[in-house]
Motif scaffolding. Structure first.
Motif, mmCIF file in Angstrom:
data_model
loop_
_atom_site.group_PDB
_atom_site.id
_atom_site.type_symbol
_atom_site.label_atom_id
_atom_site.label_comp_id
_atom_site.label_asym_id
_atom_site.label_seq_id
_atom_site.Cartn_x
_atom_site.Cartn_y
_atom_site.Cartn_z
ATOM 1 N N MET A 1 0.768 -1.133 0.135
ATOM 2 C CA MET A 1 -0.018 -0.013 -0.252
ATOM 3 C C MET A 1 0.998 1.116 -0.040
ATOM 4 O O MET A 1 2.081 1.209 0.663
ATOM 5 C CB MET A 1 -0.920 -0.217 1.203
ATOM 6 C CG MET A 1 -1.946 0.984 1.364
ATOM 7 S SD MET A 1 -3.065 1.343 -0.029
ATOM 8 C CE MET A 1 -4.080 -0.058 0.331
ATOM 9 N N ASN A 2 0.585 2.353 -0.582
ATOM 10 C CA ASN A 2 1.417 3.535 -0.397
ATOM 11 C C ASN A 2 0.070 4.872 -0.691
ATOM 12 O O ASN A 2 -0.941 4.600 -0.659
ATOM 13 C CB ASN A 2 2.024 3.576 -1.842
ATOM 14 C CG ASN A 2 1.327 3.859 -3.152
ATOM 15 O OD1 ASN A 2 0.436 4.280 -3.410
ATOM 16 N ND2 ASN A 2 1.914 2.812 -4.180
ATOM 17 N N SER A 3 0.459 5.940 -0.412
ATOM 18 C CA SER A 3 -0.342 7.005 -0.273
ATOM 19 C C SER A 3 -1.145 7.213 -1.302
ATOM 20 O O SER A 3 -2.387 7.771 -1.162
ATOM 21 C CB SER A 3 0.472 8.163 0.148
ATOM 22 O OG SER A 3 1.374 8.780 -0.814
ATOM 23 N N VAL A 4 -0.671 6.959 -2.601
ATOM 24 C CA VAL A 4 -1.725 7.127 -3.631
ATOM 25 C C VAL A 4 -2.600 6.384 -3.765
ATOM 26 O O VAL A 4 -3.939 6.717 -4.096
ATOM 27 C CB VAL A 4 -0.536 7.355 -5.045
ATOM 28 C CG1 VAL A 4 -1.445 7.518 -6.250
ATOM 29 C CG2 VAL A 4 0.549 8.539 -5.041
ATOM 30 N N ALA A 29 -0.281 4.741 10.162
ATOM 31 C CA ALA A 29 0.610 4.165 8.525
ATOM 32 C C ALA A 29 0.868 5.634 7.948
ATOM 33 O O ALA A 29 0.213 6.613 7.873
ATOM 34 C CB ALA A 29 -0.110 3.369 7.993
ATOM 35 N N SER A 30 2.159 5.478 7.513
ATOM 36 C CA SER A 30 2.650 6.655 6.581
ATOM 37 C C SER A 30 1.688 6.734 5.690
ATOM 38 O O SER A 30 1.771 8.146 5.253
ATOM 39 C CB SER A 30 4.082 6.017 5.950
ATOM 40 O OG SER A 30 3.842 4.958 5.334
ATOM 41 N N TYR A 31 1.033 5.869 4.821
ATOM 42 C CA TYR A 31 0.187 6.365 3.894
ATOM 43 C C TYR A 31 -1.143 6.979 4.084
ATOM 44 O O TYR A 31 -1.739 7.488 3.396
ATOM 45 C CB TYR A 31 -0.130 5.231 2.922
ATOM 46 C CG TYR A 31 -0.400 3.964 3.429
ATOM 47 C CD1 TYR A 31 -1.900 3.547 3.809
ATOM 48 C CD2 TYR A 31 0.381 2.951 3.974
ATOM 49 C CE1 TYR A 31 -2.304 2.577 4.634
ATOM 50 C CE2 TYR A 31 0.195 1.679 4.718
ATOM 51 C CZ TYR A 31 -1.366 1.444 4.770
ATOM 52 O OH TYR A 31 -1.593 0.349 5.426
ATOM 53 N N VAL A 82 -1.243 19.397 9.540
ATOM 54 C CA VAL A 82 -2.422 19.177 8.776
ATOM 55 C C VAL A 82 -2.407 17.974 7.750
ATOM 56 O O VAL A 82 -1.162 17.944 7.133
ATOM 57 C CB VAL A 82 -2.832 20.606 7.926
ATOM 58 C CG1 VAL A 82 -4.233 20.185 6.800
ATOM 59 C CG2 VAL A 82 -3.048 21.650 8.753
ATOM 60 N N PHE A 83 -3.107 16.972 7.778
ATOM 61 C CA PHE A 83 -3.116 16.005 7.118
ATOM 62 C C PHE A 83 -4.043 16.075 5.626
ATOM 63 O O PHE A 83 -5.180 16.729 5.839
ATOM 64 C CB PHE A 83 -3.360 14.709 7.659
ATOM 65 C CG PHE A 83 -2.435 14.348 8.817
ATOM 66 C CD1 PHE A 83 -1.123 13.804 8.655
ATOM 67 C CD2 PHE A 83 -2.877 14.658 10.207
ATOM 68 C CE1 PHE A 83 -0.352 13.682 9.506
ATOM 69 C CE2 PHE A 83 -1.939 14.506 11.220
ATOM 70 C CZ PHE A 83 -0.730 13.863 10.984
ATOM 71 N N GLU A 84 -3.296 15.632 4.548
ATOM 72 C CA GLU A 84 -4.439 15.665 3.404
ATOM 73 C C GLU A 84 -5.510 14.948 3.447
ATOM 74 O O GLU A 84 -6.685 15.339 3.024
ATOM 75 C CB GLU A 84 -3.434 14.875 2.382
ATOM 76 C CG GLU A 84 -4.080 15.081 0.826
ATOM 77 C CD GLU A 84 -3.014 14.294 -0.173
ATOM 78 O OE1 GLU A 84 -3.084 14.835 -1.182
ATOM 79 O OE2 GLU A 84 -2.239 13.434 0.213
#
Length: 160
Positions: A1-4, A29-31, A82-84
């Motif tokens: 898994m990744n953020s995209v 999680a980082s993502y 602030v998180f996306e």
């Protein structure tokens, strides 16, 4: 898994399918945690640090050294984090509550993974997907496709 990939799932699968004004509990999680307005690091240029402080209306002495600027950044960065995904959820009328770091006892998925790992200890798999398919077949005698039927769900698409 990744953020995209996670952002795509979050935006296109989760948000449209939950009730209005939902509260979304998010792990660390980082993502899950892509930051907007990410603060500079200690290795950033002094001009980058000054620019970030100015953009966030944080006062500093113009002749401050890079070390002093970074100390100010460290003190202030948590309050303006602030998180996306939080912004994305809020734009759709939802709220995000983030679990505290290193408190896996609050995260239900950790208990589920612990049970899965007890079912098949000491066996390695090339991916979680392969492990889940194996567990489903071992526990039920059915393949994941049989369990999910012909109906396509987000889970079914992810497991194929």
């Amino acid at each position: 898994m990744n953020s995209v990939n996670f952002k795509h799932w979050f935006e296109n699968k989760l948000l449209p399918n939950i009730p209005n004004n939902s509260i979304i509990v998010m792990g660390n999680a980082s993502y899950h945690s892509v930051q907007l307005n990410k603060p500079p690091t200690s290795s950033s240029k002094k001009s980058v640090m000054q620019s970030w402080l100015q953009q966030n209306n944080i006062q500093y002495e113009p002749n401050a050294t890079k070390v002093v600027l970074y100390d100010i950044i460290k003190l202030k960065k948590e309050r303006i984090k602030v998180f996306e995904l939080d912004c994305l959820a809020e734009s759709k009328g939802h709220s995000v509550v983030r679990l505290p770091p290193y408190h896996c006892n609050f995260n239900a998925i950790e208990f589920i993974w612990a049970q899965i790992k007890m079912i098949l200890p000491n066996i390695t798999y090339p991916s979680n997907r392969v492990m889940l398919k194996t567990i489903l077949k071992k526990k039920t005698g059915k393949t994941h496709a049989n369990m999910l039927g012909k109906k396509k769900t987000s889970i079914g698409k992810e497991m194929e």
